[in-house]
Design an enzyme around this catalytic site. Structure first.
Site, PDB file in Angstrom:
ATOM      1  N   ASP A  70       4.103   0.410  27.589  1.00 31.54           N
ATOM      2  CA  ASP A  70       2.940   0.883  26.855  1.00 31.54           C
ATOM      3  C   ASP A  70       1.827   1.128  27.860  1.00 31.54           C
ATOM      4  O   ASP A  70       1.426   0.206  28.584  1.00 31.54           O
ATOM      5  CB  ASP A  70       2.523  -0.170  25.824  1.00 31.54           C
ATOM      6  CG  ASP A  70       1.430   0.312  24.882  1.00 31.54           C
ATOM      7  OD1 ASP A  70       0.669   1.221  25.253  1.00 31.54           O
ATOM      8  OD2 ASP A  70       1.332  -0.244  23.765  1.00 31.54           O
ATOM      9  N   SER A 150      -7.073  19.254  26.088  1.00 35.21           N
ATOM     10  CA  SER A 150      -6.800  20.038  24.882  1.00 35.21           C
ATOM     11  C   SER A 150      -7.893  21.082  24.721  1.00 35.21           C
ATOM     12  O   SER A 150      -9.021  20.895  25.207  1.00 35.21           O
ATOM     13  CB  SER A 150      -6.757  19.121  23.656  1.00 35.21           C
ATOM     14  OG  SER A 150      -6.799  19.866  22.454  1.00 35.21           O
ATOM     15  N   TYR A 163     -10.564  11.983  18.932  1.00 34.40           N
ATOM     16  CA  TYR A 163      -9.570  12.711  19.723  1.00 34.40           C
ATOM     17  C   TYR A 163     -10.253  13.788  20.559  1.00 34.40           C
ATOM     18  O   TYR A 163     -10.007  13.908  21.767  1.00 34.40           O
ATOM     19  CB  TYR A 163      -8.527  13.335  18.797  1.00 34.40           C
ATOM     20  CG  TYR A 163      -7.545  14.230  19.511  1.00 34.40           C
ATOM     21  CD1 TYR A 163      -6.471  13.688  20.208  1.00 34.40           C
ATOM     22  CD2 TYR A 163      -7.693  15.616  19.496  1.00 34.40           C
ATOM     23  CE1 TYR A 163      -5.569  14.508  20.878  1.00 34.40           C
ATOM     24  CE2 TYR A 163      -6.798  16.441  20.158  1.00 34.40           C
ATOM     25  CZ  TYR A 163      -5.739  15.881  20.844  1.00 34.40           C
ATOM     26  OH  TYR A 163      -4.855  16.694  21.512  1.00 34.40           O
ATOM     27  N   ALA A 165     -13.341  13.964  21.505  1.00 30.60           N
ATOM     28  CA  ALA A 165     -14.175  13.334  22.529  1.00 30.60           C
ATOM     29  C   ALA A 165     -13.332  12.850  23.708  1.00 30.60           C
ATOM     30  O   ALA A 165     -13.726  12.998  24.869  1.00 30.60           O
ATOM     31  CB  ALA A 165     -14.944  12.165  21.922  1.00 30.60           C
ATOM     32  N   SER A 166     -12.173  12.283  23.412  1.00 29.87           N
ATOM     33  CA  SER A 166     -11.316  11.781  24.491  1.00 29.87           C
ATOM     34  C   SER A 166     -10.809  12.922  25.371  1.00 29.87           C
ATOM     35  O   SER A 166     -10.741  12.797  26.594  1.00 29.87           O
ATOM     36  CB  SER A 166     -10.144  10.983  23.916  1.00 29.87           C
ATOM     37  OG  SER A 166      -9.197  11.821  23.267  1.00 29.87           O
ATOM     38  N   LYS A 167     -10.477  14.042  24.756  1.00 29.96           N
ATOM     39  CA  LYS A 167      -9.967  15.176  25.527  1.00 29.96           C
ATOM     40  C   LYS A 167     -11.079  15.849  26.324  1.00 29.96           C
ATOM     41  O   LYS A 167     -10.842  16.387  27.409  1.00 29.96           O
ATOM     42  CB  LYS A 167      -9.280  16.172  24.600  1.00 29.96           C
ATOM     43  CG  LYS A 167      -8.000  15.616  23.982  1.00 29.96           C
ATOM     44  CD  LYS A 167      -7.025  15.122  25.043  1.00 29.96           C
ATOM     45  CE  LYS A 167      -5.712  14.632  24.462  1.00 29.96           C
ATOM     46  NZ  LYS A 167      -4.762  14.142  25.496  1.00 29.96           N
TER      47      LYS A 167
END
Length: 265
Positions: A70, A150, A163, A165-167
Site C-alpha cells: 500500500d 489529470s 481529487y 486539488a490533488s491532481k
C-alpha cells in the site's frame, strides 16, 4: 549520459510503475512490454490483478518483478523504492498510483476519512516516490520520472473537489521538479489524461466526453515520454477546453460547467 534504451525500439530498458493494477497503470505495463522494455517493476495492492498483469507482460518477453504494498505506507514504499533503484536502476519511474472520491449521489459531501486517504495516495505517495528514486538517478545523471496528474488539474469540478486539488498539486510539483532538475540528466514529465476507461473513471459522477480506452492512452503516454514532453495531455479537444476553463473568470467557467452537467441543480 543518456538513458538506457532498447536499440531497436527506443524504449527504456527498465520501467517501474506504481499503481500497475489500475486501468492506465496496467495498460502502460503492457505497452512497454510489447514495445521492448526488458524489465518491468510493478507495484499494486490487488495480488490477483498484479499477478495477471505480470503474467501478461511475461508472455510477450518481459522480465517482471512485482511488489504488493500500500503506497500509503510511506516507510515501506521508500525502503522498497530505494532498494530497487540501486539493484535494478530503473530508467523510467511512473508514479501512477491514485484514487478518486466524490461528493456522493446526493451531494452530501466528501468524508474527512476519504479525503485523508486520497491525499495520502495522490500527493504524499507521489512525492515520496520521487524522493526515494531521485538520489540514484541524480548519482547516475540519468533517468525519467512521470507523474500522473489529470486534466482535472486545470479547473476543479464540483463533484470531485479533493481529487481535482490533488491532481493540481501533482501538476505544479512536477513542473517545478522538471525545472529544478534541468541540466542534471533527470527528466520529469507531467501526464494529464482526460477520461480513460477504468473502474475509477466509471465510478466518477458527471459526463465523460471524449472517453479513450486504456491502451490508446498508454500509447500516447509512452510516445509523449519518449519525446520528453513537459506535459502529456489528451485528448486534444478536452485538453483545450479544460485549459480555457482555467483562464477565464471562475463565474463564467462555473456557469459553463453547470451547462455541461457538472454540479448543476
Amino acid at each position: 549520459m543518456m538513458m538506457q534504451r532498447n536499440a531497436l525500439s527506443g524504449v527504456p530498458e527498465c520501467v517501474l510503475i506504481t499503481g500497475a493494477t489500475g486501468g492506465i497503470g496496467a495498460a502502460l505495463a503492457f505497452e512497454y512490454a510489447r514495445a521492448g522494455s526488458r524489465t518491468l517493476i510493478l507495484q499494486g495492492r490487488d495480488a490477483r490483478r498484479l499477478r495477471e498483469v505480470a503474467e501478461g507482460c511475461e508472455a510477450v518477453g518481459a522480465r517482471v518483478l512485482t511488489e504488493r504494498l500500500d503506497v500509503r505506507d510511506l516507510e515501506a514504499l521508500g525502503v522498497w523504492l530505494r532498494s530497487v533503484s540501486l539493484g535494478e536502476m530503473p530508467d523510467l519511474v511512473v508514479a501512477g498510483a491514485g484514487v478518486n472520491i466524490d461528493t456522493g449521489a446526493r451531494r452530501q459531501g466528501e468524508t474527512w476519512e476519504d479525503v485523508q486517504r486520497l491525499l495520502e495516495v495522490n500527493i504524499q505517495a507521489v512525492v515520496a516516490t520521487v524522493h526515494a528514486v531521485l538520489p540514484a538517478m541524480r548519482a547516475r545523471r540519468q533517468g525519467q520520472i512521470a507523474l500522473m496528474s489529470s486534466l482535472a488539474a486545470w479547473r476543479g469540478l464540483p463533484e470531485t473537489p479533493s481529487y481535482c486539488a490533488s491532481k493540481a498539486a501533482v501538476k505544479v510539483y512536477g513542473e517545478a521538479m522538471r525545472d529544478g532538475l534541468a541540466g542534471e540528466g533527470v527528466h520529469v514529465n507531467v501526464v494529464m489524461p482526460g477520461y480513460v476507461e477504468s473502474r475509477m473513471c466509471f465510478d466518477m459522477p458527471g459526463p465523460k466526453p471524449f472517453l479513450w480506452d486504456a491502451p490508446r492512452a498508454a500509447r500516447a503516454i509512452r510516445l509523449g515520454l519518449r519525446a520528453n514532453r513537459a506535459r502529456i495531455t489528451f485528448p486534444f479537444p478536452l485538453s483545450l477546453g479544460t485549459f480555457l476553463l482555467s483562464v477565464i473568470h471562475p463565474a463564467v467557467s462555473g456557469w459553463i460547467l453547470r451547462k455541461l452537467g457538472y454540479g448543476g441543480r
